[in-house]
Design a protein around this motif. Structure first.
Motif, PDB file in Angstrom:
ATOM      1  N   GLY A 117      -7.539   2.491  -5.516  1.00  0.00           N
ATOM      2  CA  GLY A 117      -8.019   1.239  -4.936  1.00  0.00           C
ATOM      3  C   GLY A 117      -8.938   0.510  -5.910  1.00  0.00           C
ATOM      4  O   GLY A 117      -8.840  -0.708  -6.083  1.00  0.00           O
ATOM      5  N   THR A 193      -4.762   8.824   6.136  1.00  0.00           N
ATOM      6  CA  THR A 193      -4.232   7.454   6.145  1.00  0.00           C
ATOM      7  C   THR A 193      -5.164   6.398   5.549  1.00  0.00           C
ATOM      8  O   THR A 193      -4.726   5.281   5.301  1.00  0.00           O
ATOM      9  N   ASP A 194      -6.430   6.714   5.321  1.00  0.00           N
ATOM     10  CA  ASP A 194      -7.284   5.687   4.718  1.00  0.00           C
ATOM     11  C   ASP A 194      -7.317   5.788   3.196  1.00  0.00           C
ATOM     12  O   ASP A 194      -8.045   5.050   2.548  1.00  0.00           O
ATOM     13  N   GLN A 195      -6.551   6.683   2.635  1.00  0.00           N
ATOM     14  CA  GLN A 195      -6.449   6.786   1.178  1.00  0.00           C
ATOM     15  C   GLN A 195      -5.025   6.411   0.777  1.00  0.00           C
ATOM     16  O   GLN A 195      -4.058   7.120   1.110  1.00  0.00           O
ATOM     17  N   ALA A 196      -4.908   5.289   0.083  1.00  0.00           N
ATOM     18  CA  ALA A 196      -3.587   4.744  -0.196  1.00  0.00           C
ATOM     19  C   ALA A 196      -2.700   5.740  -0.937  1.00  0.00           C
ATOM     20  O   ALA A 196      -1.510   5.843  -0.656  1.00  0.00           O
ATOM     21  N   LYS A 199      -1.479   8.516   1.539  1.00  0.00           N
ATOM     22  CA  LYS A 199      -0.630   7.948   2.590  1.00  0.00           C
ATOM     23  C   LYS A 199       0.714   7.464   2.029  1.00  0.00           C
ATOM     24  O   LYS A 199       1.784   7.781   2.561  1.00  0.00           O
ATOM     25  N   LEU A 200       0.633   6.691   0.960  1.00  0.00           N
ATOM     26  CA  LEU A 200       1.867   6.100   0.439  1.00  0.00           C
ATOM     27  C   LEU A 200       2.753   7.132  -0.230  1.00  0.00           C
ATOM     28  O   LEU A 200       3.987   7.080  -0.124  1.00  0.00           O
TER      29      LEU A 200
ATOM     30  N   THR B 120      -2.485  -0.632   3.601  1.00  0.00           N
ATOM     31  CA  THR B 120      -3.361   0.272   2.839  1.00  0.00           C
ATOM     32  C   THR B 120      -3.390  -0.075   1.364  1.00  0.00           C
ATOM     33  O   THR B 120      -4.365   0.223   0.670  1.00  0.00           O
ATOM     34  N   TYR B 211      -9.235  -8.833  -5.509  1.00  0.00           N
ATOM     35  CA  TYR B 211      -8.580  -7.821  -4.680  1.00  0.00           C
ATOM     36  C   TYR B 211      -9.514  -7.430  -3.541  1.00  0.00           C
ATOM     37  O   TYR B 211     -10.712  -7.272  -3.754  1.00  0.00           O
TER      38      TYR B 211
END
Lengths: 426, 300
Positions: A117, A193-196, A199-200, B120, B211
């Motif tokens: 992020g 789910t709050d860590q891209a 999760k992705l 996300t 961003y």
């Protein structure tokens, strides 16, 4: 002395120190050294990632200098010099450090940051296309070691990464597991789910790759998931399908109960070491024993084994680092000597320092204050021109137009408190 | 130089965030909803410049107005609660907004890429400034024009009847109501104004950072928002600015050299500052001394 006076004295002292810290560092050292800057999370919940990267970078710089240093454009041998900053796992701080290093130091290149992020935010302030005068973004090369979320580097032609390709790794992992466990048919899993990245990678890569190799999600599969990357990924994350938790969670009883209820042969825990351990410990407490357990690349680290070696016993993870070559073993020892540990993320920092040496020598960088802008441009062009470089596990290929790399990898399994290489597809 | 200018931009944006909480605190309301309004401003303005390709100024004003509208809506139910209950209610609003953007996916093709909020993955490519050739100086000036405008407006308000009304409500609601002040109008107006200012801050933040994602707008940001006026003091708008410079400039940036110790020293210094200046770094006494030192007079 009264508390007020003490407070005043402490405040005045620290403010003075902070103001000194603001002073430009460029004038401090203008001799011929190849300066590089690193930054990452040295504070906050992901602190260990920055600590490990710094430890490995220090070891790499030391090794390069011990071997004679870096050959500059005029044949002079110069030492490499590292300055490492804490940018936490925070976009603002990563941007701030990038600006500081670009404008206040003579660093030729930056290595970092830790979190995807923060990297996604930071890359946005760089010039998108080289020589585009209408774009006033930063013109400073970056070679990221840790932030692993797919496809980030192509945001700017100044940003490059040396991180593993998870799509290939999980594709090969499930293919191999299919051969090793022909009786395993059903899968179930969950993610942070709050860590891209967690999760992705879970929804876009892991579950589709498992499907591709014949593993079916319990209860009749997930609509839209065909085995191709990204397809049906939103459905994977539906709470009626998979479990989810957050990085700061400390209680996993509900999620573990869902794992148990699923009765799947293979279970997937896609999260970072801290929550991976929380989840695995709860699974152990609830006596959940799947035939196969698979984890996220980022959890193939010393932190997982320090935190929950018993609970993690048997988990399979693909990784871009294991001390299975002479060079990799040496890096692991050097990292430990510097107070960190080498893993798939931090080991890339070693490779990055050596890639930088290779590029400096190939492009004739002069490392003089008056050639700084020109040298940075040479570094960028040199990185873009790289086709192959030597990595710790073998040759690393480069995808030039995307700034990404193709790294060798192995599959490791947690066994008796250690990561053991169980398959080496190199 | 771009580092110092970037820092100035960050200080400017956080000053707006702090001022949005300052307006509310004058009326005695403590809100952790400012992070939510900041997020609304950031995403709205970002969507307008990236997806609808609007120029920055209308996008920024639209973002601020949208944030103000939601603040207006929050203002009414917030009238029913005060103190810690208001804090809890506004945290809930902030989290609602954050989770909304956490799930928001609105991608449109733009050349060979897709742009827009991506759940996300966050909202990338908010590159209006750099893509249009704005220099760091120009961006910084643009940010500070809004900071100065907002500060001047609040400074002027503080010296007008409106400021006296806000402070009267903050000091003693019952007495203010007895004097004929409409509490509903005052509190909802303050909430709306706070939302507008936070919206401007969010819009500017999104475009300077290029961003945003849901993790930008956590409770930590909301805590920073109220910390600035608390630490700076409520006697003047300049208190918030001083507190932002102290926290973002000195503690976050200046102490980076301390590495792992930074967070510990950060906390200790906040305690030390509050102990030294319990009414804020820029309290009434400091304001008076400064006024005298520049020859503006002033009474004890």
């Amino acid at each position: 002395m009264s508390i007020k006076r003490l407070s005043a004295a402490a405040l005045a002292g620290v403010v003075a120190a902070a103001l000194v810290a603001f002073a430009p560092t460029a004038s401090a050292a203008s001799d011929r050294t190849v300066k590089i800057a690193g930054w990452g999370a040295k504070s906050g919940p992901l602190r260990s990632f920055g600590v490990n990267s710094e430890a490995v970078l220090k070891a790499a710089v030391q090794a390069i200098n011990d071997a004679g240093g870096v050959k500059l454009g005029d044949g002079t041998m110069a030492d490499m010099e590292l300055d490492y900053h804490d940018s936490a796992c925070n976009a603002d701080q990563a941007i701030s450090v990038a600006r500081k290093v670009e404008s206040q130091s003579e660093a030729l290149i930056g290595i970092g940051p830790t979190c995807s992020g923060a990297a996604a935010a930071m890359y946005g302030i760089f010039q998108k296309t080289v020589d585009d005068d209408s774009d006033t973004g930063l013109q400073f090369p970056i070679l990221t070691d840790t932030a692993i979320r797919p496809g980030l580097a192509k945001k700017s032609q100044w940003t490059f990464r040396n991180v593993p390709n998870e799509i290939t790794m999980y594709d090969e992992l499930f293919k191999w597991l299919r051969e090793q466990y022909p009786d395993v048919s059903t899968i179930y899993g969950g993610t942070e789910t709050d860590q891209a990245h967690s999760k992705l990678t879970f929804a876009i890569v892991i579950v589709p790759m498992a499907k591709k190799h014949g593993f079916e999600w319990v209860g009749g599969g997930i609509e839209g998931v065909t085995g191709a990357v990204r397809e049906g990924y939103e459905n994977v994350l539906e709470v009626s399908k998979s479990s989810n938790w957050l990085l700061a969670d400390t209680n996993f009883s509900v999620q573990a109960r869902a794992f148990k209820k699923s009765g799947a042969d293979m279970m997937i825990v896609s999260s970072h070491p801290f929550t991976t351990c929380g989840m695995l410990k709860e699974m152990k407490r609830q006596r959940i024993n799947p035939k196969v357990l698979v984890g996220l690349t980022s959890s193939s680290s010393a932190e997982t084994l320090k935190g929950c070696a018993d609970a993690a016993e048997g988990i399979y993870i693909p990784t871009g680092f294991a001390p299975i070559t002479e060079a990799a073993a040496m890096v692991a020892a050097a990292a430990e000597a510097n107070g960190g540990s080498a893993d798939l993320h931090s080991a890339a920092a070693w490779e990055n320092a050596h890639i930088i040496k290779q590029v400096v020598e190939a492009t004739g960088v002069m490392a003089k204050p008056e050639t700084l802008a020109e040298d940075r441009r040479k570094m960028r062009d040199g990185l873009e021109a790289l086709v192959n470089v030597d990595g710790l596990l073998g040759e690393i290929g480069r995808v030039q137009d995307e700034g990404e790399s193709i790294k060798p990898y192995v599959f490791v399994q947690a066994r008796s408190g250690d990561w053991e290489v169980v398959h080496d597809p190199r | 130089m771009s580092y110092y200018l970037g820092l100035l931009q960050l200080i400017g944006v956080h000053t707006l965030l702090g001022l949005s909480a300052y307006v509310l605190m004058l009326t005695g309301q403590l809100s952790l909803g400012q992070a939510g309004f900041f997020a609304i401003g950031a995403y709205s303005a970002g969507i307008l410049t990236v997806i609808f390709e609007l120029p920055i100024l209308p996008a920024l004003l639209a973002g601020a107005l949208i944030a103000a509208f939601f603040a207006f809506l929050v203002g009414f139910p917030a009238l029913r609660v005060k103190g810690l209950m208001l804090v809890v209610a506004t945290i809930a609003f902030s989290e609602f907004v954050r989770l909304f953007f956490f799930n928001l996916s609105w991608r449109v093709p733009r050349g060979d890429i897709h742009v827009g909020p991506d759940s996300t993955n966050g909202f990338r490519e908010i590159r209006y400034f750099v893509a249009n050739g704005w220099s760091a100086w120009e961006i910084t000036t643009f940010v500070w024009i809004f900071v100065i405008l907002v500060m001047a407006a609040l400074w002027w308000m503080d010296r007008s009847r409106a400021g006296a009304v806000l402070r009267a409500v903050g000091e003693d609601e019952l007495a203010a109501q007895s004097a004929g002040i409409n509490l509903t109008a005052v509190k909802v107006t303050a909430m709306t104004a706070g939302g507008f200012i936070a919206g401007i801050g969010g819009a500017l933040y999104a475009h300077t950072a290029t961003y945003v994602d849901h993790l930008t707008f956590t409770v930590l940001l909301a805590t920073f928002a109220i910390s600035y006026p608390i630490l700076g003091g409520l006697s003047s708008v300049f208190g918030t600015l001083v507190a932002v410079i102290f926290i973002q400039g000195v503690l976050v940036e200046g102490l980076r050299f301390l590495g792992d110790w930074r967070n510990i020293v950060f906390g200790l210094l906040i305690i030390a500052a509050m102990n030294l200046k319990p009414s804020g770094l820029f309290d009434a006494r400091t304001t008076l001394l400064l006024r005298r030192s520049v020859g503006l007079g002033g009474r004890e």
